[in-house]
Write an enzyme that holds these catalytic residues in place. Sequence first.
Site, PDB file in Angstrom:
ATOM      1  N   GLU A 198       0.828  -1.217   0.000  1.00 55.08           N
ATOM      2  CA  GLU A 198       0.000   0.000   0.000  1.00 55.08           C
ATOM      3  C   GLU A 198       0.860   1.263   0.000  1.00 55.08           C
ATOM      4  OE1 GLU A 198      -2.929  -0.430  -0.829  1.00 55.08           O
ATOM      5  OE2 GLU A 198      -3.172  -2.537  -0.309  1.00 55.08           O
ATOM      6  N   HIS A 221       1.981   2.121  -3.382  1.00 54.30           N
ATOM      7  CA  HIS A 221       0.978   2.855  -4.166  1.00 54.30           C
ATOM      8  C   HIS A 221       1.119   4.366  -3.964  1.00 54.30           C
ATOM      9  CE1 HIS A 221      -1.528  -0.097  -6.152  1.00 54.30           C
ATOM     10  NE2 HIS A 221      -1.787  -0.753  -5.043  1.00 54.30           N
TER      11      HIS A 221
HETATM   12 ZN    ZN Z   1      -2.476  -2.679  -4.934  1.00 57.49          ZN
END
Ligand code: ZN
Length: 187
Positions: free
Chosen positions: A141, A144
């Site tokens: 995450e 990202h």
């Molecule tokens: Zn992802």
Amino acid sequence: MAIRPIVIRGEPVLHTPATPVTAFDKDLRALIRDMFDTVDAAPGVGLAAPQIGVGQRVIVYDFDHDSDAPRRGVIVNPELFMSPLEVREPHDSEDEGCLSFPGERFGLVRAHRVILRAQDASGQPFTIEADGWFARILQHEVDHLHGVMYVDRLDAIQAHVAHKVTKKRGWGIPGNTWTPGIDRLED
Ligand code: ZN
């Protein structure tokens, strides 16, 4: 509350570093609610704001882990500190997936242990110490938020397969989304 469309690889927001959150206000709380609605409907264990087209440093997760952190949480403006990465082939048990590259899984070696420092939805600082799959989810995450997808980190052979999938499905260009609870992903 709303389930939002999830953008797919090729959408510029997924490939651009997200900006820090500065206002811990009702707009942020609404974004977080929508992110939980979307990740619950997907279903998924984590979602970063760029995945619903919002380039801000916000993550939600919901994963049954054994660290001291809540099972379900919000991470804003994180900093991540990782244990050294082992140089080896990924094991079968290390297949990772991503809601922005839906329906596929590829193996990836991640750091076994992480320390994450971040703020909550009110701006209060906190720390998470995690290992194993929870550490993997946090790395995925936070990537990202840096504009990096896990498929960008694959070894050459798996990257080739991911590239073929991207071409076959018409991904890798802007404009592709899917909405949990509405779109059924085709094989
Ligand atoms: Zn992802």
